[in-house]
Design an enzyme around this catalytic site. Structure first.
Site, PDB file in Angstrom:
ATOM      1  N   THR A  46      69.532  55.130 148.840  1.00  0.00           N
ATOM      2  CA  THR A  46      69.792  55.172 147.404  1.00  0.00           C
ATOM      3  C   THR A  46      68.688  55.920 146.674  1.00  0.00           C
ATOM      4  OG1 THR A  46      70.859  53.010 147.569  1.00  0.00           O
ATOM      5  CG2 THR A  46      70.243  53.754 145.373  1.00  0.00           C
ATOM      6  N   TYR A 109      83.189  50.945 146.330  1.00  0.00           N
ATOM      7  CA  TYR A 109      84.376  51.337 145.555  1.00  0.00           C
ATOM      8  C   TYR A 109      85.663  50.834 146.188  1.00  0.00           C
ATOM      9  CZ  TYR A 109      87.745  53.788 142.713  1.00  0.00           C
ATOM     10  OH  TYR A 109      88.802  54.052 141.891  1.00  0.00           O
ATOM     11  N   TYR A 135      73.038  46.988 154.957  1.00  0.00           N
ATOM     12  CA  TYR A 135      72.433  47.038 153.631  1.00  0.00           C
ATOM     13  C   TYR A 135      73.353  46.297 152.679  1.00  0.00           C
ATOM     14  CZ  TYR A 135      70.226  49.186 149.475  1.00  0.00           C
ATOM     15  OH  TYR A 135      69.580  49.413 148.282  1.00  0.00           O
ATOM     16  N   ARG A 140      75.491  47.378 143.566  1.00  0.00           N
ATOM     17  CA  ARG A 140      75.887  48.782 143.609  1.00  0.00           C
ATOM     18  C   ARG A 140      77.241  48.984 144.282  1.00  0.00           C
ATOM     19  NH1 ARG A 140      72.252  53.110 142.475  1.00  0.00           N
ATOM     20  NH2 ARG A 140      70.110  52.414 142.121  1.00  0.00           N
ATOM     21  N   LYS A 164      68.960  44.795 155.310  1.00  0.00           N
ATOM     22  CA  LYS A 164      68.185  44.968 154.090  1.00  0.00           C
ATOM     23  C   LYS A 164      68.908  44.186 153.010  1.00  0.00           C
ATOM     24  CE  LYS A 164      66.774  48.374 150.609  1.00  0.00           C
ATOM     25  NZ  LYS A 164      66.835  49.794 150.168  1.00  0.00           N
ATOM     26  N   ILE A 206      61.913  47.208 152.461  1.00  0.00           N
ATOM     27  CA  ILE A 206      62.252  48.626 152.304  1.00  0.00           C
ATOM     28  C   ILE A 206      62.081  48.899 150.828  1.00  0.00           C
ATOM     29  CG2 ILE A 206      64.074  50.352 152.482  1.00  0.00           C
ATOM     30  CD1 ILE A 206      65.048  48.886 154.995  1.00  0.00           C
TER      31      ILE A 206
END
Length: 294
Positions: A46, A109, A135, A140, A164, A206
């Protein structure tokens, strides 16, 4: 064995003013990270603006970071996609270019059921041999990888080794670690939550903060590993005002502004990201000054 322990940097991608990747600057910031004690490089996540790169650019950056790093520390390539076929393609190519591990965001999405997530991540894992970190960042992606799903994937798919975690949900993380039987390598995806996550058995972070403070972020983790959680907490708390400013606008807008304030010359952002608002940049500058970076 974990891919790494400590502070991995979620590396920015420097661009020239014309929008092209600045490879000379990329080499420079990778070398600075290694010199600063960073424990791993995470390329094209990202923070690296992978979402606005072409597949060719994305893979070129991964290849270049691997070439520069020369196995001195691990390189983890962000190769996630909301299209399983694309995630497989990026992952296979990143492995060819020398990546030591992969970071796979949950499909965004179009989302997926938990069954769909298991099928998606398993398909990528079957296509490569290097270790994979999931992740989990529902803010997001719009989808949460449930604790049971993470634990199941890490226990049943040999090269899915950890996650993560950027959900901020410590109850879910504790549930996951309880289910994991020691098989999940847990990394914080939030710079303000490193120490509590380490206390649950985490391996590190991270980090966005590491782009501007690699030694300090490494030190937060190392103090904890050295058996001094009070010092680790002190270092974590000292960084909180700066971390808040690094997320005042959407990442990586503030961290690129911060690096440019430090004279690192990482260039502009790609649309739809825009430059940091002047009043917010002044708050960032003040926090960086107070932290000793300016």
């Amino acid at each position: 064995m974990a891919i790494f322990e400590g502070a991995g940097v979620a590396l920015v991608t420097p661009f020239k003013e014309n929008g092209e990747v600045n490879y000379e600057k990329l080499e420079e910031i990778v070398e600075e990270q290694i010199a600063g004690g960073t424990d791993a490089i995470i390329a094209c996540g990202t923070t690296g603006e992978a979402s606005t790169m072409s597949h060719e650019e994305h893979l070129d950056v991964v290849r270049y970071v691997c070439q520069v790093t020369k196995k001195r520390i691990p390189v983890i390539a962000g190769t996630g996609s909301n299209c399983t076929e694309t995630a497989v393609y990026l992952s296979v190519e990143a492995e060819k270019f020398g990546a030591d591990g992969l970071l796979l965001v949950s499909p965004y999405y179009n989302k997926a059921t938990q069954k769909g997530l298991i099928c998606h991540f398993s398909a990528v894992a079957e296509a490569v041999k290097i270790p994979i970190l999931l992740y989990n960042i529902p803010g997001r992606t719009g989808v949460t990888i449930q604790p049971e799903t993470i634990a199941s994937l890490c226990k049943n798919v040999d090269n899915i080794v950890g996650v993560k975690e950027a959900s901020g949900n410590f109850s879910a993380m504790a549930t996951m670690m309880n289910l994991a039987d020691g098989r999940v390598d847990l990394y914080s995806g939030n710079d303000d939550q490193i120490v509590p996550l380490l206390a649950l058995g985490g391996k590190g972070v991270i980090s966005v903060l590491s782009n501007i403070a690699p030694a300090q972020t490494h030190a937060i983790c190392q103090a904890f590993f050295d058996g001094n959680p009070a010092e680790s907490a002190r270092l974590q708390l000292a960084a909180i005002p700066l971390i808040a400013e690094l997320f005042r606008e959407v990442n990586p807008i503030p961290v690129k502004a911060a690096m440019n304030l430090m004279g690192k010359g990482v260039g502009p952002l790609r649309l739809p990201l825009t430059e940091m608002e002047p009043q917010n940049q002044e708050k960032l500058r003040a926090a960086m000054t107070a932290y000793g970076l300016l």
